[in-house]
Design a protein around this motif. Structure first.
Motif, short mmCIF file in Angstrom:
data_model
loop_
_atom_site.label_atom_id
_atom_site.label_comp_id
_atom_site.label_asym_id
_atom_site.label_seq_id
_atom_site.Cartn_x
_atom_site.Cartn_y
_atom_site.Cartn_z
N UNK A 218 -18.63 -111.60 63.03
CA UNK A 218 -18.63 -110.15 62.84
C UNK A 218 -20.05 -109.63 62.63
N UNK A 219 -20.25 -108.32 62.84
CA UNK A 219 -21.57 -107.74 62.57
C UNK A 219 -22.04 -108.01 61.14
N UNK A 220 -21.14 -108.04 60.18
CA UNK A 220 -21.52 -108.32 58.79
C UNK A 220 -22.09 -109.73 58.65
N UNK A 221 -21.57 -110.68 59.43
CA UNK A 221 -22.11 -112.05 59.42
C UNK A 221 -23.52 -112.07 59.98
N UNK A 222 -23.73 -111.33 61.07
CA UNK A 222 -25.06 -111.27 61.70
C UNK A 222 -26.05 -110.62 60.73
N UNK A 223 -25.62 -109.58 60.01
CA UNK A 223 -26.48 -108.92 59.03
C UNK A 223 -26.91 -109.90 57.94
N UNK A 224 -25.95 -110.71 57.46
CA UNK A 224 -26.28 -111.70 56.43
C UNK A 224 -27.29 -112.70 56.94
N UNK A 225 -27.08 -113.23 58.14
CA UNK A 225 -27.98 -114.24 58.70
C UNK A 225 -29.39 -113.66 58.83
N UNK A 226 -29.50 -112.46 59.38
CA UNK A 226 -30.83 -111.85 59.56
C UNK A 226 -31.47 -111.50 58.22
N UNK A 227 -30.68 -111.02 57.28
CA UNK A 227 -31.21 -110.72 55.95
C UNK A 227 -31.71 -112.01 55.28
N UNK A 228 -30.91 -113.06 55.32
CA UNK A 228 -31.32 -114.34 54.74
C UNK A 228 -32.56 -114.88 55.42
N UNK A 229 -32.62 -114.81 56.75
CA UNK A 229 -33.80 -115.30 57.47
C UNK A 229 -35.04 -114.54 57.01
N UNK A 230 -34.95 -113.22 56.94
CA UNK A 230 -36.11 -112.42 56.54
C UNK A 230 -36.54 -112.70 55.11
N UNK A 231 -35.57 -112.99 54.21
CA UNK A 231 -35.92 -113.36 52.83
C UNK A 231 -36.68 -114.69 52.81
N UNK A 232 -36.16 -115.66 53.54
CA UNK A 232 -36.81 -116.98 53.58
C UNK A 232 -38.19 -116.89 54.23
N UNK A 233 -38.30 -116.08 55.28
CA UNK A 233 -39.57 -115.92 55.97
C UNK A 233 -40.59 -115.25 55.06
N UNK A 234 -40.17 -114.25 54.29
CA UNK A 234 -41.08 -113.55 53.37
C UNK A 234 -41.61 -114.49 52.28
N UNK A 235 -40.81 -115.48 51.90
CA UNK A 235 -41.23 -116.44 50.87
C UNK A 235 -41.96 -117.65 51.46
N UNK A 236 -42.15 -117.67 52.77
CA UNK A 236 -42.86 -118.79 53.39
C UNK A 236 -42.03 -120.04 53.54
N UNK A 237 -40.72 -119.93 53.52
CA UNK A 237 -39.85 -121.09 53.62
C UNK A 237 -39.40 -121.39 55.05
N UNK A 238 -39.88 -120.60 56.02
CA UNK A 238 -39.55 -120.84 57.42
C UNK A 238 -40.58 -121.82 57.96
N UNK A 239 -40.15 -123.08 58.12
CA UNK A 239 -41.06 -124.13 58.59
C UNK A 239 -40.36 -124.97 59.65
N UNK A 240 -41.12 -125.89 60.23
CA UNK A 240 -40.56 -126.78 61.25
C UNK A 240 -39.95 -128.03 60.65
N UNK A 241 -40.07 -128.23 59.35
CA UNK A 241 -39.59 -129.49 58.77
C UNK A 241 -38.08 -129.61 58.85
#
Length: 160
Positions: free
Chosen positions: A105-128
């Motif tokens: 659902x769109x609500x699921x997509x919103x959660x995924x994108x929100x979570x990704x942006x939170x992790x990215x803002x904290x520098x947790x988006x890595x290749x490991x």
């Protein structure tokens, strides 16, 4: 991307990092403001590493999807989760072309994108890769057969 200790707690906004387990629950630290909270065992908690998204061929782990978003955005921020549903679904279709549009659902997509942006803002988006998966692969490949069979012989000797 390692999501092993990242939590989503039902009823609480944002994401949390698991810090310490206790007898009655655990202590988690908010990624948003760094405040620590105690969570009891009755709370509905989801580990991000255990979440999957439905596709037409099965399920894809959330870490894999977030890695695809990171590759698409060159480790930068994704579009805002506050965009309209049509834009969000078109974006998600680019990232994961075979996602099941009837069950995601769109609500699921919103959660995924929100979570990704939170992790990215904290520098947790890595290749490991997740540490557990790497150690399992290494231990299975490097352990000689004789060592694997040795504990079984000791166990038989104790029974007699």
């Amino acid at each position: 991307m390692n999501l092993e200790k990242i939590l989503a707690i039902s009823g609480k906004p944002g994401l949390y990092v698991l810090k310490v387990q206790t007898r009655t629950g655990f202590v988690a630290e908010s990624l948003a403001d760094g405040k620590k909270i105690t969570v009891n065992l009755k709370s509905n908690v989801s580990l991000l590493s255990e979440i999957s998204i439905y596709t037409y061929e099965g399920e894809k782990p959330l870490a894999e999807i977030m890695q695809k978003i990171a590759d698409k955005e060159s480790k930068g921020a994704a579009i805002s989760h506050k965009e309209d549903n049509t834009t969000l679904m078109a974006y998600f279709k680019e990232v994961l072309p075979d996602y099941d549009e009837e069950r995601v659902y769109p609500s699921d997509i919103k959660k995924v994108l929100n979570w990704y942006n939170m992790l990215q803002a904290k520098g947790l988006v890595t290749d490991e890769a997740p540490a557990a998966a790497v150690t399992e692969e290494v231990s299975a490949e490097e352990t000689p057969v004789a060592e694997v069979n040795a504990p079984a012989k000791k166990a038989k000797a104790k029974k007699e």
